[in-house]
Every structure is written in C-alpha cells, then in structure tokens.
Write a protein that holds these residues in place. Structure first.
Motif, PDB file in Angstrom:
ATOM      1  N   GLN A  29     -81.416 -57.111 -48.023  1.00 23.69           N
ATOM      2  CA  GLN A  29     -80.522 -57.721 -46.740  1.00 23.69           C
ATOM      3  C   GLN A  29     -79.170 -56.592 -46.436  1.00 23.69           C
ATOM      4  O   GLN A  29     -78.988 -56.493 -45.230  1.00 23.69           O
ATOM      5  CB  GLN A  29     -79.910 -59.312 -46.769  1.00 23.69           C
ATOM      6  CG  GLN A  29     -80.979 -59.810 -46.679  1.00 23.69           C
ATOM      7  CD  GLN A  29     -80.574 -61.350 -46.937  1.00 23.69           C
ATOM      8  OE1 GLN A  29     -79.141 -61.456 -46.350  1.00 23.69           O
ATOM      9  NE2 GLN A  29     -81.266 -62.348 -47.386  1.00 23.69           N
TER      10      GLN A  29
ATOM     11  N   ASP B 260     -80.721 -53.553 -44.696  1.00 23.00           N
ATOM     12  CA  ASP B 260     -80.921 -54.199 -43.148  1.00 23.00           C
ATOM     13  C   ASP B 260     -79.848 -53.975 -42.246  1.00 23.00           C
ATOM     14  O   ASP B 260     -79.653 -53.515 -41.246  1.00 23.00           O
ATOM     15  CB  ASP B 260     -81.365 -55.630 -43.148  1.00 23.00           C
ATOM     16  CG  ASP B 260     -83.002 -55.340 -43.767  1.00 23.00           C
ATOM     17  OD1 ASP B 260     -83.531 -54.498 -43.806  1.00 23.00           O
ATOM     18  OD2 ASP B 260     -83.608 -56.605 -43.730  1.00 23.00           O
ATOM     19  N   LEU B 261     -78.778 -54.478 -43.020  1.00 16.94           N
ATOM     20  CA  LEU B 261     -77.412 -54.427 -42.237  1.00 16.94           C
ATOM     21  C   LEU B 261     -76.968 -53.039 -41.933  1.00 16.94           C
ATOM     22  O   LEU B 261     -76.506 -52.959 -40.848  1.00 16.94           O
ATOM     23  CB  LEU B 261     -76.254 -55.225 -43.071  1.00 16.94           C
ATOM     24  CG  LEU B 261     -75.763 -56.638 -42.769  1.00 16.94           C
ATOM     25  CD1 LEU B 261     -74.931 -56.972 -43.635  1.00 16.94           C
ATOM     26  CD2 LEU B 261     -75.639 -56.876 -41.456  1.00 16.94           C
TER      27      LEU B 261
ATOM     28  N   SER C 250     -79.064 -51.735 -38.776  1.00 13.71           N
ATOM     29  CA  SER C 250     -78.444 -52.260 -37.785  1.00 13.71           C
ATOM     30  C   SER C 250     -77.313 -51.514 -37.348  1.00 13.71           C
ATOM     31  O   SER C 250     -77.154 -51.292 -36.080  1.00 13.71           O
ATOM     32  CB  SER C 250     -78.153 -53.964 -38.030  1.00 13.71           C
ATOM     33  OG  SER C 250     -79.181 -54.595 -38.212  1.00 13.71           O
TER      34      SER C 250
ATOM     35  N   ALA D 239     -78.520 -48.391 -36.027  1.00 13.07           N
ATOM     36  CA  ALA D 239     -79.374 -48.326 -34.667  1.00 13.07           C
ATOM     37  C   ALA D 239     -77.929 -48.740 -33.478  1.00 13.07           C
ATOM     38  O   ALA D 239     -78.126 -48.142 -32.578  1.00 13.07           O
ATOM     39  CB  ALA D 239     -80.035 -49.706 -34.591  1.00 13.07           C
ATOM     40  N   ALA D 240     -77.062 -49.346 -34.014  1.00 13.44           N
ATOM     41  CA  ALA D 240     -75.821 -49.554 -32.946  1.00 13.44           C
ATOM     42  C   ALA D 240     -75.218 -48.249 -32.616  1.00 13.44           C
ATOM     43  O   ALA D 240     -74.725 -47.882 -31.568  1.00 13.44           O
ATOM     44  CB  ALA D 240     -75.033 -50.606 -33.400  1.00 13.44           C
TER      45      ALA D 240
ATOM     46  N   SER E 147     -76.502 -45.360 -32.991  1.00 13.72           N
ATOM     47  CA  SER E 147     -77.112 -44.264 -32.174  1.00 13.72           C
ATOM     48  C   SER E 147     -77.296 -44.790 -30.848  1.00 13.72           C
ATOM     49  O   SER E 147     -77.270 -43.888 -29.799  1.00 13.72           O
ATOM     50  CB  SER E 147     -78.763 -44.491 -32.886  1.00 13.72           C
ATOM     51  OG  SER E 147     -79.703 -43.791 -31.998  1.00 13.72           O
TER      52      SER E 147
ATOM     53  N   TYR F 213     -69.123 -52.909 -33.144  1.00  9.24           N
ATOM     54  CA  TYR F 213     -69.904 -53.612 -33.824  1.00  9.24           C
ATOM     55  C   TYR F 213     -70.486 -52.998 -34.874  1.00  9.24           C
ATOM     56  O   TYR F 213     -70.723 -53.329 -35.730  1.00  9.24           O
ATOM     57  CB  TYR F 213     -71.165 -54.033 -32.750  1.00  9.24           C
ATOM     58  CG  TYR F 213     -72.417 -54.760 -33.089  1.00  9.24           C
ATOM     59  CD1 TYR F 213     -72.303 -55.761 -33.500  1.00  9.24           C
ATOM     60  CD2 TYR F 213     -73.618 -54.160 -33.110  1.00  9.24           C
ATOM     61  CE1 TYR F 213     -73.602 -56.727 -33.739  1.00  9.24           C
ATOM     62  CE2 TYR F 213     -74.624 -54.698 -33.636  1.00  9.24           C
ATOM     63  CZ  TYR F 213     -74.386 -56.032 -33.883  1.00  9.24           C
ATOM     64  OH  TYR F 213     -75.706 -56.804 -34.469  1.00  9.24           O
TER      65      TYR F 213
ATOM     66  N   LEU G 242     -70.644 -54.150 -38.820  1.00  6.34           N
ATOM     67  CA  LEU G 242     -71.770 -54.231 -39.438  1.00  6.34           C
ATOM     68  C   LEU G 242     -71.783 -53.391 -40.840  1.00  6.34           C
ATOM     69  O   LEU G 242     -72.063 -53.845 -42.007  1.00  6.34           O
ATOM     70  CB  LEU G 242     -73.067 -53.985 -38.897  1.00  6.34           C
ATOM     71  CG  LEU G 242     -73.483 -54.845 -37.680  1.00  6.34           C
ATOM     72  CD1 LEU G 242     -74.775 -54.323 -37.120  1.00  6.34           C
ATOM     73  CD2 LEU G 242     -73.944 -56.269 -38.182  1.00  6.34           C
TER      74      LEU G 242
ATOM     75  N   ALA H 250     -69.195 -54.917 -43.239  1.00  7.49           N
ATOM     76  CA  ALA H 250     -69.928 -56.153 -43.816  1.00  7.49           C
ATOM     77  C   ALA H 250     -70.802 -55.715 -45.013  1.00  7.49           C
ATOM     78  O   ALA H 250     -70.717 -56.627 -45.993  1.00  7.49           O
ATOM     79  CB  ALA H 250     -70.765 -57.070 -42.746  1.00  7.49           C
TER      80      ALA H 250
ATOM     81  N   TYR I 153     -70.271 -56.971 -48.503  1.00  6.32           N
ATOM     82  CA  TYR I 153     -71.395 -57.770 -49.125  1.00  6.32           C
ATOM     83  C   TYR I 153     -71.620 -56.983 -50.498  1.00  6.32           C
ATOM     84  O   TYR I 153     -72.115 -57.929 -51.711  1.00  6.32           O
ATOM     85  CB  TYR I 153     -72.659 -57.794 -48.320  1.00  6.32           C
ATOM     86  CG  TYR I 153     -72.457 -59.044 -47.330  1.00  6.32           C
ATOM     87  CD1 TYR I 153     -72.459 -60.466 -47.910  1.00  6.32           C
ATOM     88  CD2 TYR I 153     -72.621 -58.864 -45.883  1.00  6.32           C
ATOM     89  CE1 TYR I 153     -72.404 -61.318 -46.997  1.00  6.32           C
ATOM     90  CE2 TYR I 153     -72.591 -60.049 -45.085  1.00  6.32           C
ATOM     91  CZ  TYR I 153     -72.475 -61.151 -45.618  1.00  6.32           C
ATOM     92  OH  TYR I 153     -72.596 -62.193 -44.923  1.00  6.32           O
TER      93      TYR I 153
ATOM     94  N   ALA J 189     -66.573 -60.503 -47.010  1.00  6.12           N
ATOM     95  CA  ALA J 189     -66.947 -59.892 -45.983  1.00  6.12           C
ATOM     96  C   ALA J 189     -67.299 -60.863 -44.723  1.00  6.12           C
ATOM     97  O   ALA J 189     -66.793 -60.342 -43.623  1.00  6.12           O
ATOM     98  CB  ALA J 189     -68.430 -59.401 -46.148  1.00  6.12           C
ATOM     99  N   ALA J 190     -67.613 -62.001 -45.043  1.00  8.80           N
ATOM    100  CA  ALA J 190     -67.798 -63.057 -44.018  1.00  8.80           C
ATOM    101  C   ALA J 190     -66.172 -63.420 -43.336  1.00  8.80           C
ATOM    102  O   ALA J 190     -66.097 -63.510 -42.063  1.00  8.80           O
ATOM    103  CB  ALA J 190     -68.285 -64.482 -44.497  1.00  8.80           C
TER     104      ALA J 190
END
Lengths: 99, 571
Positions: free
Chosen positions: A7, A10-11, A14, A17-18, A20, A71, A75, A78, A82, A89-90
């Motif tokens: 996970q 994955d973060l 993301s 990707a943001a 990019s 964003y 991420l 976070a 994490y 992080a939350a």
C-alpha cells in the motif's frame, strides 16, 4: 513484501503519477494559443477578450499544476510517514490536504 | 461596436490558428487521462487521511474537467467565429465589388459615396442611369447595414463565450470523474457554439442579400435544412437556395394541411349543423385548394428544369412562382404575371407550359439571331388575383377594383428587385403582364425594379395614364393588343394603353418571321397572346431575348379602341 508495504508503494506510485500529470500540464501553455488572435477582429469587443481568455486559461492550468503538486507532495509525505507511523500521517493529511 | 472600416480588416486566419492551437493543447490535456487513473489513492487505504486524499483527488480531476471544457468552448467559439468571418469577408468583397463596378466607394464609417458618376451619358439614358444608380446605392447601404449587423452578432457570440471562459463560467455538464473529461469537452463545445443570425425583419431585397452573403456556406446549408421558411419567399436570396428551401417546405406544408383537413372534416362530421355556424366548411375548401395547389406544383416541378421561387399557403389562396430555367444564371429572365381568375391549381399548368414555350422560342431566336444567351421564364402567381365568384365581385379582391393589383404590386416589386440583387451580374430582365396582371405589373414598375423591358398585353390599364411612370428605359415599354379583345379596350385602371404616348406597339396579327419567313399566327380575343407559334409570342420572345430591334411593330386596333380613345383634358 507485506500488504502494508504494498500500500505504501501504491501511495508512492500515485504521487509519481500526480507529479507526472503536473509536469505534462505545465507544458501546455494555453495562453500562447491566443497569441495574435485579437488581430482577427480589430475594433471588436472580442479583441481584448481573446487576450483575457488566454490569460485566464493559462492561470487556470497554472493553478491546477500547483494543486496537483501539492497533492503529489501530500501523497509522498503520507507514504513517508506511513513508513514510520500511520496515525501521524493521517493527522498530517487531515490538516494539510483537505478542502 | 466595430466600424465598417474595422470590419473590412477582419480576417479568419488568426482565429483559425487559435482554434488549431487549442485543439492540440486540448488533446494534450486529455492525454492526462492515464495519469489521472494512476494518481488515484489505493483502494485498500482507509481512514481520515485516505478520505481527505480522495476528496483532494476528486477536486483536482474535477478542476481539470472544467478546464478542458473551457478550452473546448473557446476552441469551438473561435472555430465558428473563423468560419463566420470567412462569410463576412465574402459579403464585404461582394459589396466592395458592387460599389467599384458602379462608381461608388464605401467609407470607413460605412457611408456609400458617389465617387465616379458616369460621364457623357446620352440624354435619352439619363433617367435610366440615375434610377439604376439610385437602386445600386440603396442596395449598397442595405448591404453595409447587414454586414455590420452580422459583424456585431459574430462579435457578441464570441465575446459571450470568451467572457464565460475568463470568468470560469463554462460548466462541465456534471462530469465527476476523470473518465468523463472527454464528455465535458463536448459539453464545452456545445456551449461555445455560435448562434445562427436570423434574417432581417421586413428586410428589403438588398438587406436580405446582404444578410445571406454574410453567412458561411455551412450556415447557409443549415438554414436551408432547418429554417427553409426563413428564405423560401425572401426576395434577394439566390433562387437556387429558395428553390431548395421551398421544395422542402412543400413536404411539411402537405403534411400540415392534410392534418388540418382531417381535423376540419372531423369537426364537420361531428357537427349537426355542418359548417353553418363554424365556417369549417369554408376553411376546408381553402385547405383543399391549397392541397390541390401543392399537387399541381409538384407535377409541374416533376417536368424538370424548374425552380420553385415562391410558395406561400398563408393567404386565402396558395401563391407560387415557378421558373423554367435557372434564374440565378440565365442571361435573360422574363417574369409573367397573369390576371383575372388565375390561381395555382387552375392556371399554373397552362401558364407554365406557355412559359416553357416562350423560353424555348427565345433561346431559339437568340441562337439564330442573337447572342446565344440562356433564358429563364417565370410564372408568377404571387398575389391574390381576382376570381370570378359571386362573393368576390363585391369584395376588395374584385376585378372592378385595383386593390388586388396594388397589393400584388407590393409583392411583385421586391420579387423583381430581388432578381438582380441576388445575382452576381444583372440579368436582362423583362416583365410580362396580361390583363389584370398588366395592371399589377404596371403598378409594380412605377418603382425602381431593375426591369429592362416591359410587355403588357390585353390590358385594362396600367395604373397610370403616362408611360413615363413606367420605370423602364425609354422605348422599352411595349403593348400588344389582339383584335376583339374587349378587356384591352376598357381603359379602366388608367387610359387604354393603345393610346399612350411613348408606348411601343407590337403586332398580334399574322406575319412572316423576319428570319426564316415562316408564317406566325394571328391571335384574337383576350386569352391567346401566349399561343405557341403566334406573332405575339414571337414579339415577347425577341423582347425577352434583348432583341427589341427585331420586334414586328403594329397596333392592331379594333372598333373598341376608337371608343376608348381618351379625350384630352379628361384624364
């Protein structure tokens, strides 16, 4: 690799990707599309509005890039937190990333 | 508002460049789609942080949807404006060319100035040249007015979209996911679409031509397809477009009238007293007459090489004008206005056959003895000609009154004006008027119409006692009267044209063709002037073909013309 680690990866994906998307969008210079457009209709109301619309769209994209970068930063941050402590992080995202 | 001088400098190129650039940039933004899917938060991630991140992701993708929609709206608006400016430039070029060709210049303020009036005009032609230049100047003023109206419309439409783009007011039509960005773009495009400018209300032929010329080809086609009623009867619009629009209207009118017939018939069937108190029976008769008119029009058009120039079912009786040939391109055009009792269902077939023959004869004369030019002939039943019925004799529509002729002239005048106005080059234009239709034609020609020749035959009067009131070039108003045509001796709406000073007279008697020597028939009575192979038809043909030097002259006066001789001082 554990599910928890997946996970976090994955973060980070993301966030990449943001980032990019932000870089690609920042290359799209919308205002330049309107360069010289006003010369099509001298004396018209549209003459100056063409310039204004170009600027507005340019600013819109610039604003969006800023948001996408933030964003991506959130991420990534976070994901980093994490790795150490999910609760921290939350709390961080809740104070920085919300509306 | 932009001045005419500004509009003269408008050009589509920069707008087209912007549209193309926006297309490329919009495509780049839409390619972010892949990244947007990947930048979504992991599905397994839960908790407050995940909720906040998802909300942020939604906000970012939603915002890009709005931006893409705005870009698409701007793109669509600049593209449409570019097309519209192409049409506008065409209209400016048309007006400038028309001005140049007639010695006028259009100033930056839109004023039409007479800069090169013709020199050394022969004394006999002074009046005609003045009339023609006044007509052209009026047309130019109308064209400039329409160019500015269209320019303002293009500017307003584009400015509205640009303002919305600047103020972030372009919606994305409710798109909530990144995948809907393309749909949002389509929504943006729809909001960016420019309106189609409606025709000028109560416009003159010059206004109408000016308006039409400002439209792009795509806009013109869209109007023919979606608003044929805007142009079918609009004088000044090219006749090819009017024909296309009117043919489309035939279908819709037929459907509408058939439904109305069913409704009226049902009303009558359900009513014990029939149409006694509702007048439904009279209305049903009118609807039947209009449906019969459509049938006749369709069968006439089926003969081919026809144009439906006018079609109106709104008056009591249907009105229509059908051309043999192409009025937009023919070198010589003749417009025939019939008289008493003429109506579409009963008269169109025969008159159309007469005009078909006249077209052939004129072309034949032109091929053998003239310039070989092309010819179009028009049957114009564009007014409520008086009918012979008990109730019409005492109405405003009575043959005993010139009211129907005056009302008809009000329609015939712009129709005639619209012929030269709609064309790139003026036609050699002839007006033919028979019987009560000659009164209608005579009244119409007291205006500047661009008509070059007038031929009246079997006339009860031209609505004037003076040939000078008929505004055609001197020596180009001709009268033909047959023996035993009592209507031609009435002198009811002005003096008998057989006795008008300055009128040219062509014979209806038997005669030999001046070229090939064949015998051409005499006509007698009131209704045979257009008979094929007759001398009167020959005379109309050579006049229609611009060969008035080949007219066979002669006044075939009978005893009735003695009685109709006007007494000096009494008229």
């Amino acid at each position: 690799m554990s599910g928890y680690q997946t996970q976090i990866e994955d973060l980070r994906g993301s966030a990449r990707a943001a980032r990019s998307a932000s870089e690609q969008a920042s290359d799209v210079r919308l205002a330049s599309a309107f360069d010289g457009a006003g010369a099509a209709m001298p004396g018209s109301r549209s003459e100056s509005l063409l310039f204004q619309a170009g600027n507005a769209l340019g600013n819109d994209v610039a604003g969006w890039v800023t948001g996408a970068d933030a964003y991506a930063d959130d991420l990534a941050a976070a994901a980093d937190r994490y790795s150490a402590n999910e609760d921290a992080a939350a709390a961080d995202f809740a104070t920085q990333g919300g509306d | 508002m932009a001045s005419y001088g500004d509009v003269r400098r408008w050009r589509p190129g920069p707008l087209e460049d912007t549209e193309q650039a926006l297309k490329r940039k919009s495509d780049s933004l839409l390619r972010l789609n892949d990244e947007f899917a990947e930048m979504a938060t992991p599905r397994e991630w839960t908790g407050d942080a995940a909720t906040s991140a998802r909300r942020e992701h939604g906000r970012i993708t939603g915002r890009m949807e709005e931006i893409v929609a705005s870009v698409s709206a701007a793109r669509s608006a600049t593209g449409d404006a570019s097309d519209a400016v192409i049409g506008l430039r065409h209209a400016v070029e048309e007006a400038e060319e028309l001005a140049r060709a007639h010695g006028f210049a259009i100033g930056d303020d839109g004023a039409v100035n007479d800069v090169a009036p013709p020199q050394d005009v022969p004394a006999d032609d002074v009046d005609e040249v003045r009339r023609e230049r006044e007509r052209i100047q009026t047309e130019l003023v109308d064209r400039v007015e329409q160019i500015l109206r269209r320019a303002t419309d293009i500017d307003n439409d584009l400015a509205d979209v640009l303002r919305k783009v600047s103020n972030d007011e372009i919606g994305d039509d409710g798109a909530t996911t990144l995948a809907a960005a393309a749909a949002a773009a389509a929504a943006g495009a729809a909001q960016g679409g420019l309106s189609v400018l409606a025709p000028p209300k109560g416009g003159s032929p010059g206004d109408n031509a000016g308006w039409w010329d400002t439209l792009s080809k795509a806009e013109q086609q869209a109007i023919i397809a979606n608003h044929p009623e805007w142009i079918g009867n609009r004088d000044g619009i090219p006749f090819t477009a009017r024909d296309e629009a009117n043919r489309a209207r035939l279908e819709t009118e037929k459907t509408r009238l058939a439904a109305e017939r069913r409704r009226l018939q049902a009303d009558l069937d359900d009513n014990l007293f029939g149409g006694l108190f509702t007048n439904a029976d009279a209305r049903l008769d009118q609807v039947e007459e209009k449906l019969a008119s459509i049938e006749v029009i369709e069968s006439t058009l089926d003969k081919g090489n026809r144009q439906l120039l006018q079609f109106d079912t709104s008056p009591e009786r249907a009105e229509a004008a059908i051309a043999n040939g192409n009025v937009d391109t023919a070198d010589h055009v003749a417009v025939f206005t019939p008289g008493l009792t003429s109506n579409v269902p009963d008269s169109m077939v025969d008159y159309d056959a007469n005009m078909d023959n006249l077209q052939s004869r004129t072309q034949d004369e032109l091929r053998k003895y003239g310039d070989g030019g092309s010819v179009a002939t028009v049957t114009w039943i564009g007014y409520q000609a008086p009918q012979l019925s008990a109730d019409s004799i005492f109405s405003d529509n009575s043959v005993a009154s010139d009211q129907a002729a005056a009302a008809g002239a009000e329609k015939l005048t712009p129709f005639l004006q619209g012929i030269d106005t709609a064309r790139d080059t003026d036609a050699h234009l002839t007006a033919l008027g028979h019987s009560y239709g000659s009164t209608t034609t005579g009244l119409a020609l007291q205006n500047d119409t661009g008509v070059d020749e007038a031929v009246f035959f079997g006339s009860p009067g031209l609505g004037t006692n003076e040939v000078n009131d008929i505004k055609v070039p001197d020596g180009h108003a001709t009268y033909i009267e047959a023996k035993r045509d009592a209507v031609g001796d009435l002198g009811y709406f002005g003096i008998d044209p057989s006795h008008m000073d300055g009128m040219d007279y062509a014979t209806s008697a038997e005669a030999r063709h001046p070229g090939d020597g064949r015998v051409m028939n005499e006509v007698t009575g009131h209704t045979s002037y257009l008979d094929d192979g007759s001398t009167s038809q020959y005379n109309m043909a050579v006049i229609t073909g611009g060969m008035s030097d080949r007219v066979l002259h002669g006044a075939d006066r009978g005893i009735g013309d003695v009685g109709s001789w006007p007494v000096p001082g009494t008229y």
